[in-house]
Design an enzyme around this catalytic site. Structure first.
Site, PDB file in Angstrom:
ATOM      1  N   ILE A 156       0.833  -1.216   0.000  1.00 47.20           N
ATOM      2  CA  ILE A 156       0.000   0.000   0.000  1.00 47.20           C
ATOM      3  C   ILE A 156       0.869   1.268   0.000  1.00 47.20           C
ATOM      4  O   ILE A 156       0.565   2.235  -0.712  1.00 47.20           O
ATOM      5  CB  ILE A 156      -0.981  -0.003   1.193  1.00 47.20           C
ATOM      6  N   ALA A 231      -3.338   3.321   8.561  1.00 45.49           N
ATOM      7  CA  ALA A 231      -2.748   2.052   9.007  1.00 45.49           C
ATOM      8  C   ALA A 231      -3.653   1.389  10.042  1.00 45.49           C
ATOM      9  O   ALA A 231      -4.609   0.680   9.688  1.00 45.49           O
ATOM     10  CB  ALA A 231      -1.352   2.315   9.562  1.00 45.49           C
ATOM     11  N   ARG A 232      -3.356   1.602  11.304  1.00 44.71           N
ATOM     12  CA  ARG A 232      -4.158   1.109  12.426  1.00 44.71           C
ATOM     13  C   ARG A 232      -4.116   2.174  13.522  1.00 44.71           C
ATOM     14  O   ARG A 232      -3.102   2.862  13.685  1.00 44.71           O
ATOM     15  CB  ARG A 232      -3.559  -0.194  12.998  1.00 44.71           C
ATOM     16  N   GLU A 261     -12.405   1.945  18.076  1.00 45.50           N
ATOM     17  CA  GLU A 261     -13.398   1.922  16.985  1.00 45.50           C
ATOM     18  C   GLU A 261     -14.589   1.057  17.396  1.00 45.50           C
ATOM     19  O   GLU A 261     -14.386   0.008  18.013  1.00 45.50           O
ATOM     20  CB  GLU A 261     -12.757   1.338  15.713  1.00 45.50           C
ATOM     21  N   HIS A 279     -12.935   4.184   9.204  1.00 47.43           N
ATOM     22  CA  HIS A 279     -12.189   2.947   8.870  1.00 47.43           C
ATOM     23  C   HIS A 279     -12.836   2.288   7.645  1.00 47.43           C
ATOM     24  O   HIS A 279     -13.340   1.160   7.725  1.00 47.43           O
ATOM     25  CB  HIS A 279     -12.128   1.963  10.053  1.00 47.43           C
TER      26      HIS A 279
END
Ligand code: NAP
Length: 320
Positions: A156, A231-232, A261, A279
């Site tokens: 990515i 990303a996270r 989340e 997300h």
């Protein structure tokens, strides 16, 4: 002919779930109330696992899956899956990074443009009539000629670079090892942030990258800088990010992912200098369909003794 047994830890989309149900004896771990008991009862005869990277698959759970020949994951990230244990046991593991990289890279570009050019604020300026009352919206900062640091230069990260380059951005990147690309390599995230105007996080989650984006990174990026996270949530020290954005030590942020989340910290989401997305970087019909199909197709390839479509670990499927 008896159908092979497949453990569904996380179901793919309904059309692909229907394909699994038609071809295999499917065991719905995802629906089980007592998951440990379900795994102990059905795990031993299952030959494949369909899951995603948000569901844990531990070494202990693998003890109940002695006949598994493949674990097919319908996401790119897999920090809760013990891939080292899979590799040790000779079990191939697949993900869907190739299927979603374009959409996630598009999302990084979208958040970069929206954040730097104030898309959300400009939208409100028109919608609320402020434009008529106040006149021209304040000037923003051009994209062309700025420096973009990409933290994580895998499938990515490279797709983001391919989009940033024709936009006139100079590119630097962080990875564990230097790549054969004409961009500046950094082995330290603070140095990358110090160099960059825009910093995009696209490293995997997990313990190695936890809290990588902290106060030092935010301050190195600076009051004119922008942080983009596709990303996270775990790669960010969120309290440090909130403090830096609130105090003006960091200019702005465009975020697709959060620590908590789907209810991220209101202290972050209420800031005026953030652009937020739920997300959903890979959330298009085409990509989600391709991700789900890869789960089905990788399992089928494995059972047919054919090369896997999107392998992660270096384990060839056992001959059926
Ligand atoms: P990838 O191909 O495995 O690339 C990961 C990159 O991160 C590699 O360049 C790797 O360096 C680098 N890296 C790993 N650990 C690092 C560390 N400790 N320090 C510095 N660099 C490190 O993964 P990908 O497919 O590009 O996906 C990256 C992540 O994006 C996924 O794991 C997932 O968490 C996230 N993601 C998010 C969304 C979303 O919806 N927002 C969607 C898809 C993926 P080397 O190349 O040197 O090994």
């Amino acid at each position: 002919m008896t159908k092979r047994d497949v453990l569904v830890m996380v179901p793919p989309l309904p059309p692909q779930m229907a394909q699994l149900e038609e071809t295999y004896a499917v065991h719905r771990y995802d629906l089980a109330e007592d998951k440990a008991a379900f795994l102990a009862e059905h795990g031993p005869h299952c030959e494949a696992v369909a899951t995603n990277g948000h569901e844990a698959l531990t070494r202990e759970q693998l003890e109940h899956l002695p006949n598994v020949k493949i674990v097919a994951c319908s996401s790119a990230g897999y920090e809760y899956i013990d891939v080292d244990a899979l590799t040790e046991k000779g079990i191939p593991f697949t993900n869907t990074s190739d299927a979603l990289s374009d959409d996630v890279a598009d999302c990084a570009v979208m958040l970069t443009l929206a954040t730097r050019r104030h898309l959300v604020q400009g939208h409100a300026y028109v919608q609320t009539g402020e434009w008529g009352r106040q006149g021209m919206y304040p000037l923003t900062s051009a994209i062309k000629g700025k420096k973009a640091g990409i933290a994580g230069f895998g499938t990515i990260g490279k797709a983001i670079a391919r989009r940033f380059e024709p936009m006139g951005l100079e590119i630097g990147y962080l990875a564990r090892s230097k790549k054969d690309v004409p961009y500046r390599f950094f082995d330290d995230v603070v140095a990358l942030a110090d160099w960059a105007d825009i910093l995009v996080a696209i490293v995997p989650g997990g313990p190695e990258t936890e809290g990588m984006i902290d106060a030092r990174v935010c301050e190195a990026l600076g009051p004119e800088g922008t942080f983009i996270n596709v990303a996270r949530g775990s790669v960010v020290n969120e309290q440090d990010l909130i403090a830096a954005l609130s105090s003006g030590k960091l200019g702005s942020a465009g975020l697709d992912v959060y620590l908590n989340e789907p209810n991220p910290d209101p202290a972050l989401t209420s800031l005026p200098n953030v652009t937020l997305y739920p997300h959903h970087a890979s959330g298009t019909v085409e990509t989600r369909d391709a991700m789900a199909q890869l789960v089905v197709d990788n399992i089928a390839a494995c059972f047919a003794g054919k090369p896997l479509l999107t392998p992660v670990n270096d384990v060839a499927p056992a001959r059926a």
